[in-house]
Design an enzyme around this catalytic site. Structure first.
Site, mmCIF file in Angstrom:
data_model
loop_
_atom_site.group_PDB
_atom_site.id
_atom_site.type_symbol
_atom_site.label_atom_id
_atom_site.label_comp_id
_atom_site.label_asym_id
_atom_site.label_seq_id
_atom_site.Cartn_x
_atom_site.Cartn_y
_atom_site.Cartn_z
ATOM 1 C CG ASP A 1 -1.600 1.221 1.457
ATOM 2 O OD1 ASP A 1 -2.358 1.765 0.459
ATOM 3 O OD2 ASP A 1 -1.524 1.932 2.610
ATOM 4 C CG ASP B 1 -1.638 7.922 0.273
ATOM 5 O OD1 ASP B 1 -0.488 8.602 0.262
ATOM 6 O OD2 ASP B 1 -2.515 7.733 -0.458
ATOM 7 N N GLY C 1 -10.696 7.371 -0.987
ATOM 8 C CA GLY C 1 -10.239 8.449 -1.798
ATOM 9 C C GLY C 1 -10.235 9.631 -1.483
ATOM 10 N N GLY C 2 -9.284 10.703 -1.962
ATOM 11 C CA GLY C 2 -9.338 12.053 -1.808
ATOM 12 C C GLY C 2 -10.579 12.976 -2.075
ATOM 13 C CD GLU D 1 -13.375 8.612 -3.919
ATOM 14 O OE1 GLU D 1 -13.579 7.716 -4.873
ATOM 15 O OE2 GLU D 1 -12.329 9.154 -3.774
ATOM 16 N NE ARG D 2 -9.523 9.804 2.495
ATOM 17 C CZ ARG D 2 -8.535 9.365 1.988
ATOM 18 N NH1 ARG D 2 -7.524 10.313 1.469
ATOM 19 N NH2 ARG D 2 -8.094 8.056 1.977
ATOM 20 C CG HIS E 1 -8.498 15.767 -5.103
ATOM 21 N ND1 HIS E 1 -7.796 15.477 -6.274
ATOM 22 C CD2 HIS E 1 -8.315 15.039 -4.258
ATOM 23 C CE1 HIS E 1 -7.214 14.672 -5.690
ATOM 24 N NE2 HIS E 1 -7.385 14.208 -4.377
ATOM 25 C CE LYS F 1 -4.398 15.907 -1.175
ATOM 26 N NZ LYS F 1 -4.334 14.585 -1.860
ATOM 27 C CE LYS G 1 -2.569 15.961 -11.819
ATOM 28 N NZ LYS G 1 -3.627 16.962 -12.453
ATOM 29 C CG ASP H 1 -1.574 2.693 6.366
ATOM 30 O OD1 ASP H 1 -2.108 2.363 5.394
ATOM 31 O OD2 ASP H 1 -2.008 3.789 6.986
#
Length: 276
Positions: A9, A11, A52-53, A55-56, A87, A90, A132, A188
């Site tokens: 994984d 992140d 995912g980002g 989705e958050r 996003h 960010k 990306k 994690d």
């Protein structure tokens, strides 16, 4: 030797990207847009349950309904477009943090990768993130030499269902040409462990500050990190073996244990029970 591949994984596993990269980058984007709220550690842990980002962000905007000020009309008109805008901003900040060396690899990652490649074991990256988003991790945290050792990448935009669904792990195994019995996963989070287990894979979990309280009952081994010589890991669940850090032999034993025949004592008890 049955171990043919180690699946990583990204992140929180390869690097502590959430605490050192993603969360600060979200907050920098919010500040740049003139928004008054910030994501603290407690809220971010809850948001990490989203796969995912984007989705958050969408979950946060729709469930928390934070004040967006001059951007409210834009979000109301097209939430997906607004989420993509935030996003993208960010992501630019995240890339800059990575480029400046703020997010190094976690302890033991480079070592275990080199041990694996020297032994002919394949390496794969399996992540909900997009290619990306992954690129800065490969370029700045891992570096081109180590990144070149990765045989397969399975990223979030390639499957219909991200983790905790098993799709990404199944895709990675298909590309590697291996079976679940020939792999060990490094994760994690509870979400990642659920995905690995659903794909039939054994997993080692390296916890971090965002995942320390999660349920890792299904993991073969849970540790504070992979550890290094001179910087031993802390075992939370399971057994390391000869050294106080995770080695390739540790992963081999986990892999081999899944194929081991029942212990003789168990067979003896079963035969006695049948005879009775």
């Amino acid at each position: 030797m049955t171990l043919r591949a180690v699946l990583f994984d990204v992140d929180g596993t390869l690097a502590d990207t959430e605490a050192l990269g993603h969360r600060p980058a979200y907050n920098r984007a919010f500040r740049e847009l003139g928004l008054q709220f910030r994501w603290g550690p407690k809220l971010y842990r809850r948001l990490l349950k989203q796969p995912g980002g984007r989705e958050r962000l969408k979950y946060f905007f729709e469930s928390e309904r934070p004040p967006l000020g001059e951007h409210q009309a834009e979000a109301d008109a097209n939430m997906d477009a607004w989420v993509s805008r935030v996003h993208e901003l960010k992501s630019r900040h995240f890339k800059r943090y990575m480029r400046h060396g703020r997010v190094p690899l976690r302890a033991g990652i480079a070592r275990i990768m080199r041990e694996a490649r020297e032994a002919g074991v394949q390496l794969a990256i399996v992540t909900n993130a997009s290619r990306k988003t992954l690129h800065p991790v490969l370029r700045y945290s891992m570096g081109p030499e180590l990144a070149a050792e990765i045989a397969v990448i399975a990223s979030g935009e390639e499957v219909r269902h991200k983790k905790p669904a098993p799709d990404l792990y199944r895709l990675a195994m298909q590309r590697l040409g291996v079976t679940p019995e020939e792999c060990v996963v490094l994760e994690d989070s509870e979400m990642g462990l659920e995905a690995a287990a659903a794909a039939g894979l054994a997993a080692v979990v390296t916890i971090n500050s965002d995942t320390v309280a999660q349920d890792f009952t299904e993991a073969s081994l849970v540790v504070s990190s992979l550890g290094e010589p001179g910087a031993p890991t802390r075992v939370i669940r399971g057994e390391l073996g000869e050294y106080p850090w995770v080695t390739l032999d540790t992963l081999r034993r986990i892999c081999d244990a899944r194929l081991a025949p029942p212990a003789p004592v168990a067979l003896t008890v079963m035969r006695h029970a049948q005879a009775a």
